[in-house]
Write an enzyme that holds these catalytic residues in place. Structure first.
Site, PDB file in Angstrom:
ATOM      1  N   HIS A  22       0.873  -1.216   0.019  1.00 16.36           N
ATOM      2  CA  HIS A  22       0.043   0.118  -0.048  1.00 16.36           C
ATOM      3  C   HIS A  22       1.010   1.243   0.070  1.00 16.36           C
ATOM      4  CE1 HIS A  22      -2.974  -2.674   2.363  1.00 16.36           C
ATOM      5  NE2 HIS A  22      -3.475  -2.380   0.938  1.00 16.36           N
ATOM      6  N   LYS A  46     -18.864  -6.562   8.108  1.00 16.42           N
ATOM      7  CA  LYS A  46     -17.390  -7.185   8.167  1.00 16.42           C
ATOM      8  C   LYS A  46     -16.968  -6.664   9.512  1.00 16.42           C
ATOM      9  CE  LYS A  46     -14.026  -7.902   4.823  1.00 16.42           C
ATOM     10  NZ  LYS A  46     -13.204  -7.374   3.498  1.00 16.42           N
ATOM     11  N   ARG A  95      -1.546  -6.534  -8.069  1.00 20.57           N
ATOM     12  CA  ARG A  95      -0.333  -7.581  -8.074  1.00 20.57           C
ATOM     13  C   ARG A  95      -0.501  -8.635  -8.856  1.00 20.57           C
ATOM     14  NH1 ARG A  95      -3.243  -7.286  -2.694  1.00 20.57           N
ATOM     15  NH2 ARG A  95      -4.231  -9.174  -3.702  1.00 20.57           N
ATOM     16  N   SER A 133      -2.987  -7.744   2.842  1.00 19.27           N
ATOM     17  CA  SER A 133      -3.272  -7.567   4.192  1.00 19.27           C
ATOM     18  C   SER A 133      -3.780  -8.799   4.878  1.00 19.27           C
ATOM     19  CB  SER A 133      -4.413  -6.959   4.461  1.00 19.27           C
ATOM     20  OG  SER A 133      -3.846  -5.258   4.059  1.00 19.27           O
TER      21      SER A 133
END
Length: 157
Positions: A22, A46, A95, A133
């Protein structure tokens, strides 16, 4: 330069926790924009691993001294947050090719909802492309040392 003329990008995510990936995306995108708002998405459905306050604090610590980077949290659609912040750009890191396919679909939906918002993709560096993460959280949950995957100075305990 009027506020609406500023090139403002929103970099949305959970940042649970922020990673060196990040950090790399934001630093490399900074020359492209007048301001980047790192926007922590809050989803009441969440459960986050780290508190919103902790994540906000870490991001502010990482980018301390860079006045063009702001940290805010939001609920709801990212495009609605963009409109509230006068942002015309959504910044996303890629990515893998799977990331691209997923992010492309979201970018196209966002464009269909709000035509004047563009999504800008920046490729992860080869050194950070494997870091997520989720993987960092798994390392922490299992008692491992994830320090090399988060920005310097971030205390994960």
């Amino acid at each position: 330069m009027s506020k609406s003329a500023k090139k403002i990008a929103i970099f949305p995510g959970s940042f649970d926790p922020i990673t060196i990936g990040h950090e790399s995306i934001v630093k490399r995108a900074l020359p492209l924009f007048d301001e980047i708002i790192i926007a922590i998405g809050v989803n009441s459905e969440k459960k986050s691993f780290f508190s919103l306050e902790k994540r906000e604090g870490w991001i502010k610590q990482v980018f301390d001294g860079e006045s063009r980077i702001k940290v805010k949290s939001y609920e709801g659609l990212t495009v609605d947050f963009c409109k509230r912040e006068n942002a015309k750009y959504i910044l996303r890191g890629l990515r893998t090719s799977a990331d691209f396919e997923f992010e492309r679909a979201i970018a196209q939906m966002n464009k269909a909802m709000v035509d004047d918002i563009e999504t800008v993709f920046i490729l992860a560096t080869s050194e950070t492309s494997m870091i997520t993460s989720t993987i960092v959280r798994d390392i922490i949950k299992n008692g491992g040392d994830a320090a090399q995957f988060v920005p310097k100075g971030i205390q994960l305990k």
